[in-house]
Structures are given as structure tokens and as C-alpha cells.
Design a protein around this motif. Sequence first.
Motif, PDB file in Angstrom:
ATOM      1  N   LEU A 234       0.849  -1.187   0.000  1.00 57.75           N
ATOM      2  CA  LEU A 234       0.000   0.000   0.000  1.00 57.75           C
ATOM      3  C   LEU A 234       0.885   1.237   0.000  1.00 57.75           C
ATOM      4  CD1 LEU A 234      -3.049   0.582   0.084  1.00 57.75           C
ATOM      5  CD2 LEU A 234      -2.832   0.878   2.556  1.00 57.75           C
ATOM      6  N   GLY A 235       0.800   2.012  -1.073  1.00 60.73           N
ATOM      7  CA  GLY A 235       1.629   3.207  -1.184  1.00 60.73           C
ATOM      8  C   GLY A 235       3.099   2.891  -1.254  1.00 60.73           C
ATOM      9  N   GLY A 236       3.438   1.751  -1.860  1.00 61.96           N
ATOM     10  CA  GLY A 236       4.826   1.357  -1.990  1.00 61.96           C
ATOM     11  C   GLY A 236       5.418   0.739  -0.748  1.00 61.96           C
ATOM     12  N   ARG A 237       4.604   0.536   0.272  1.00 61.73           N
ATOM     13  CA  ARG A 237       5.104  -0.071   1.505  1.00 61.73           C
ATOM     14  C   ARG A 237       4.286  -1.299   1.874  1.00 61.73           C
ATOM     15  NH1 ARG A 237       5.739   4.780   5.784  1.00 61.73           N
ATOM     16  NH2 ARG A 237       3.857   5.540   4.761  1.00 61.73           N
ATOM     17  N   SER A 238       4.942  -2.219   2.553  1.00 56.93           N
ATOM     18  CA  SER A 238       4.266  -3.424   3.012  1.00 56.93           C
ATOM     19  C   SER A 238       3.520  -3.104   4.308  1.00 56.93           C
ATOM     20  CB  SER A 238       5.284  -4.551   3.261  1.00 56.93           C
ATOM     21  OG  SER A 238       4.637  -5.695   3.754  1.00 56.93           O
ATOM     22  N   THR A 239       2.195  -3.248   4.242  1.00 59.56           N
ATOM     23  CA  THR A 239       1.353  -2.866   5.370  1.00 59.56           C
ATOM     24  C   THR A 239       0.715  -4.104   5.981  1.00 59.56           C
ATOM     25  OG1 THR A 239       0.843  -0.758   4.310  1.00 59.56           O
ATOM     26  CG2 THR A 239      -0.621  -1.481   6.099  1.00 59.56           C
ATOM     27  N   PRO A 240       0.832  -4.299   7.283  1.00 55.02           N
ATOM     28  CA  PRO A 240       0.191  -5.469   7.914  1.00 55.02           C
ATOM     29  C   PRO A 240      -1.328  -5.322   7.931  1.00 55.02           C
ATOM     30  CG  PRO A 240       1.169  -4.049   9.582  1.00 55.02           C
ATOM     31  CD  PRO A 240       1.597  -3.495   8.256  1.00 55.02           C
ATOM     32  N   VAL A 241      -2.013  -6.418   7.666  1.00 54.37           N
ATOM     33  CA  VAL A 241      -3.485  -6.430   7.702  1.00 54.37           C
ATOM     34  C   VAL A 241      -3.931  -7.669   8.489  1.00 54.37           C
ATOM     35  CG1 VAL A 241      -4.011  -5.047   5.657  1.00 54.37           C
ATOM     36  CG2 VAL A 241      -3.415  -7.459   5.391  1.00 54.37           C
ATOM     37  N   PRO A 242      -3.677  -7.683   9.788  1.00 55.73           N
ATOM     38  CA  PRO A 242      -4.076  -8.834  10.602  1.00 55.73           C
ATOM     39  C   PRO A 242      -5.591  -8.901  10.736  1.00 55.73           C
ATOM     40  CG  PRO A 242      -3.329  -7.058  12.012  1.00 55.73           C
ATOM     41  CD  PRO A 242      -3.055  -6.616  10.598  1.00 55.73           C
ATOM     42  N   VAL A 243      -6.077 -10.068  11.027  1.00 57.34           N
ATOM     43  CA  VAL A 243      -7.513 -10.269  11.193  1.00 57.34           C
ATOM     44  C   VAL A 243      -7.964  -9.699  12.538  1.00 57.34           C
ATOM     45  CG1 VAL A 243      -9.340 -11.990  11.385  1.00 57.34           C
ATOM     46  CG2 VAL A 243      -7.488 -12.329   9.765  1.00 57.34           C
ATOM     47  N   ASP A 244      -9.100  -8.970  12.528  1.00 58.75           N
ATOM     48  CA  ASP A 244      -9.690  -8.475  13.764  1.00 58.75           C
ATOM     49  C   ASP A 244     -10.867  -9.372  14.111  1.00 58.75           C
ATOM     50  OD1 ASP A 244     -10.630  -7.084  15.911  1.00 58.75           O
ATOM     51  OD2 ASP A 244     -11.497  -5.443  14.741  1.00 58.75           O
ATOM     52  N   ALA A 245     -10.589 -10.419  14.864  1.00 62.07           N
ATOM     53  CA  ALA A 245     -11.636 -11.400  15.174  1.00 62.07           C
ATOM     54  C   ALA A 245     -12.561 -10.926  16.285  1.00 62.07           C
ATOM     55  CB  ALA A 245     -11.001 -12.727  15.573  1.00 62.07           C
TER      56      ALA A 245
END
Length: 315
Positions: A234-245
Motif C-alpha cells: 500500500l503506497g509502496g510499503r508493506s502494510t500489515p493487515v491482521p484479522v480483527d476477530a
Amino acid sequence: MSFLEPIWLWLLAAAPVLLAGYIAAQRRRSRYAVRFATLPMLERLAPARPGWRRHLPAAALLTALVALALAVARPVAEVTVPRERATVVVALDTSESMRAEDVEPSRIEVAKEAATRFVEGLPQRFNVGLVAFSGTASVEAAPSTDHREAIDRIAELRLDQSTAIGDAVTTSLQSIADLDDRAADDPPPARIVLLSDGANTSGVPLGQAAEAAAEAGVPVSTIAYGTPEGRIELGGRSTPVPVDAESLEDLARDTGGGFHTAQSDAELRQVYEDLESSIGWTVEEREITTLVVGAAMAALVAAGLGSLIWFARLP
């Protein structure tokens, strides 16, 4: 198991009496045979002893009598039967985080495939709809018995920014309310099956959406999909997208639905299969007298055939 006329269960008292009489008769027969014949003579007269087989016709006959006694009492049992009607809205998260490839080939592709199989497995008489949500929520396929429309729309879903889970719930509720038969005196049961991998970042607050679903009597079953290690560019950077359980679990609990997690293709398929079973089938109490009588007749036939084959006589 329960009975509509349990007073007739007293007939079962005959079973232990008959069993005791049979055992006594067998003992008398053995004593009589030994008394009037030597063992070598018995072996010459009856070299092929029936052994345990000689008791099978009597056991089958006793089983038939017990079954008939139960049938007279009109047994009732809980049986699983297919629902005749229901409305199911599948709500799929189409936010950018669903591009994550922690599940191959990606979260969204696996989610599409699993949702398609889920819709295909639902009974044809069910109304099935599709809601997609990212920054807002939209009805991609209004609930109807035309399941092909929902399946086609699943294949065409595209990703966008943000995650409006609350909007997905309220939009799904509105699509259910718009059904003509929903306004009837006896509307079909409805369920929302919502899959997401993130937190509610825009739109209606989750608490408000859960309250609306609970008031409408529509459970929301949620699926938290993905792994804690999910990332996207995202925007040239690696962005974490963990699950919000946690938020999805709260939504399910507050609406009376079920909460599920899945971190792989296989797990997601299993979740949808479990949901299909719980939605497509219901447990009802039904009289099973005919079934019990059938079992009694089968036992009687088995007793007669066994006696004719092994002893050339009826029991």
C-alpha cells in the motif's frame, strides 16, 4: 425419544418374562437330552450342532415384539429435516486488505470460491442474496430463489478501500425486509453470513448494527478470515493487515449468530459447510411409528428365515 401414548409401554414388561421362559426352556431341553442319551450317541445323531445360531430366531422374535410394543405407544423422535423456506444474505468484505496473499492465491479469491460453493449447496427454495462491502455496502444481488444471479455477482466483485461492516449488516437487513414474503404473517427465517478480515473503519457503528439485527430477529453469523501475518502493498510499503476477530465475535454474539475463524482454504470450506448444515436443516419432533413397525416386520422376517434355513421349521 418420547411417546404420544406412553400408557402402552407396559407391554414391554412381557419381554423379560418371555426371555426368562426361553432360558428356562433351553435348560430343561439340555437336561432332558443328557438324561436320555449318552454324549457319543448325541454326537452321532446330531453331528453338526447349531451352536449360537439356534438362539438367533428367538432373539429376532423378541426384538420384533419389543418394537411392536414401542410402536403401539406411538414414539416421537427428533429428526433433521430440510427447511422449506429461508432467506440467506451472504455479505463479503471487498476491502483492499482482502488482497493479502497469506492464503493462496489471495484472501478474496478463496473467499469468492468458498462463497460460491456455499450458495450452490443451499436448497433451491431458499432466497439468497449478496451484499458487498468496503467503504460502503451495496446489494449486488437481491434475495431471491435465482441463486445463479448471486453466484455470477460473486465472480464480479472488485476491491475498494475501508471496511464498513456495520453498513453491511444494515444493508443486508434492508434487503431482507424488502422481500414481499417477509411482510407475511409467517415470514421465513433469515440469516446473514458475513465474512471479513478487518475491523469496522467506516459507516454505521457495529453496536448499532447488531442492535438492529437483534431487533429484526436476524442472526448474523460471522467468519474472521485470514492470518495474523497478512500483509499488502500500500503506497509502496508493506502494510500489515491482521484479522480483527474480536469485533466479529461480538457482532455474532450480540445477534444470536455463530462466530467462526478460518486461516486457510480448507478451514473456510469447512466453515461454510457447517453453516450450510445449520441453515439448510432444522430439527423437528416427528412420529416414527411407521419406522418402528417396519423394524419389527424386518425382525419377524429375519426370525422366520433363520429358523427355516437352519432348522427347517418356523420358530
